[in-house]
Design an enzyme around this catalytic site. Sequence first.
Site, PDB file in Angstrom:
ATOM      1  N   HIS A 171     -22.902 -12.624   4.987  1.00 39.72           N
ATOM      2  CA  HIS A 171     -24.298 -13.136   5.460  1.00 39.72           C
ATOM      3  C   HIS A 171     -25.054 -13.186   4.675  1.00 39.72           C
ATOM      4  O   HIS A 171     -25.738 -14.454   4.301  1.00 39.72           O
ATOM      5  CB  HIS A 171     -24.638 -12.096   6.757  1.00 39.72           C
ATOM      6  CG  HIS A 171     -25.913 -12.849   7.608  1.00 39.72           C
ATOM      7  ND1 HIS A 171     -26.015 -13.433   8.590  1.00 39.72           N
ATOM      8  CD2 HIS A 171     -27.244 -12.545   7.067  1.00 39.72           C
ATOM      9  CE1 HIS A 171     -27.288 -13.509   9.051  1.00 39.72           C
ATOM     10  NE2 HIS A 171     -27.977 -12.973   8.108  1.00 39.72           N
ATOM     11  N   GLU A 172     -25.673 -11.974   4.070  1.00 39.97           N
ATOM     12  CA  GLU A 172     -26.873 -12.071   2.917  1.00 39.97           C
ATOM     13  C   GLU A 172     -26.349 -13.099   1.957  1.00 39.97           C
ATOM     14  O   GLU A 172     -27.435 -13.445   1.163  1.00 39.97           O
ATOM     15  CB  GLU A 172     -27.011 -10.806   2.577  1.00 39.97           C
ATOM     16  CG  GLU A 172     -27.487  -9.730   3.660  1.00 39.97           C
ATOM     17  CD  GLU A 172     -28.641 -10.406   4.472  1.00 39.97           C
ATOM     18  OE1 GLU A 172     -29.584 -11.045   3.924  1.00 39.97           O
ATOM     19  OE2 GLU A 172     -28.740  -9.924   5.804  1.00 39.97           O
TER      20      GLU A 172
HETATM   21 ZN   LIG Z   1     -29.949 -13.509   8.084  1.00 32.96          ZN
END
Ligand SMILES: [Zn+2]
Length: 496
Positions: free
Chosen positions: A261-262
């Site tokens: 995600h990051e």
């Molecule tokens: Zn985010």
Amino acid sequence: MKESITALRALQRQLYAFRYAEALISYDEAAVAPPESEAGRAVAAEEFARLRYALLTGADTAALLERAARDAEDEQQAAEVRELKREAGRIRNIPPGEYAAFSGLVAQAMPAWGRARKDSDFAAFAPYLEKIVAAVRRQAACIDPARDPYDVLLDQYEPGLTAARCDAFFAAVRGAVVPLLAEVQKRGAPVRTDFLENDWPLDKQRALSRRLMALWGLDPAHTLLGESEHPFTDSLYSGDVRLTTRYLPRDFTSSLYSVLHEGGHALYDSHVDAALDYTALQGGASMGIHESQSRLFENCVGRSRAFVECLWPTLCELFPAQLAGVTAEELYRAVNRAVPGPIRTKADELTYPLHIMVRYELEKALVHGELAVRDLPAAWNERYREYLGITPKNDAEGVLQDIHWAGGDIGYFPSYALGSAYAAQAMDDIRQALDVDACAARGDLAPLREELTKRLWRYGCLKETDWLVESLCGGPFDPAHYTAYLTRKYTALYAL
Ligand SMILES: [Zn+2]
């Protein structure tokens, strides 16, 4: 270059220096600083805010922006003026003392929230949240007294977003997700998750993170992976992007999907055209667009069967004992199981937007003065019962779970759900010309990165939000792509 444009660039370099310092302070706070260091940080945050305010709203700057607007010779110069005018316009009518004090307030509120969450003691955090809600209401009235205050706040995170647009979006999502979730629960298809409950050595999890960063194509010379309680991404400029993850010794998928995600956020920030560095156009555009990139990499790619199969040999090499007797298909089903739970950041793709809907409705009611802070925990639990069919067992896993309101970010949450919807629509369009699953299966995401650079990443804030959404999605935003994606995926997973 005309005098006004040279002066405009000099002003932007100064503002960049403030942003750089503030981003470092916030990275330091989350990943490095000792736990009880907020007093000094609050003073520094307040003074930086005061300096930035003076620089942006001074009479000299207003005159400069007018001259530069007349002298701008290309799209970038005109966009720089537009963004600076927008930023200055937003804060100009907020009294300077109030603007600076707000930075100090949130610097105090965030650690207070952290302690309150640890003790599951909402009453200890409530006085801070009351001050924050009162402050953002006053600020919204200063920014634009003629508009609904919640619309003013939404617009700060997603330009052009209104409560009316949110209502229509969430109605569409709710209409699709609620019956689908009921079907999934009725079916109750057994998904094997016993193997996830295991000891996952941290050194092996860290080794996995390095492999994931390489698979995403993040250059270690320009990106740094740190560790923090709440994973996040913070970029100083296109050449220095910081992301963090959190390792849980009993659940390796938590960090796995945090890094994916990051990593999506980090890819976006690091692919903005370097010509936009040190200007008001650097970095990603709106919060919803930013979240679309993290969701795209985390979910559309990272939770696809093709990618899980591609990752499988690496996982078996790092965790041979833990994954003995498990198949890639079982892992694929485990990381996609839909189960209503109390925690947003642990939610699956299907229940996730319902968590956002709760926050959206509650923060809107707070800003409209229809809900008092002291009544928030009860209202929270009531909506979790209604939308997700569960009751949080305490405030730590209920109303105190997120940092956003403590950070003064009210109006931010809807962009999370919008991001998932932008991502689903973008993938529908991209798949028409690119076999993303084949790329994911090979572990070669360069073609996807090229496509996203072309559609979105390179522009930074050069273009307006609506233009960028259309460029990313290949047409005007339509939440039907998102609901169709969820329906397709969960109908197949649960053989509905
Ligand atoms: Zn985010």
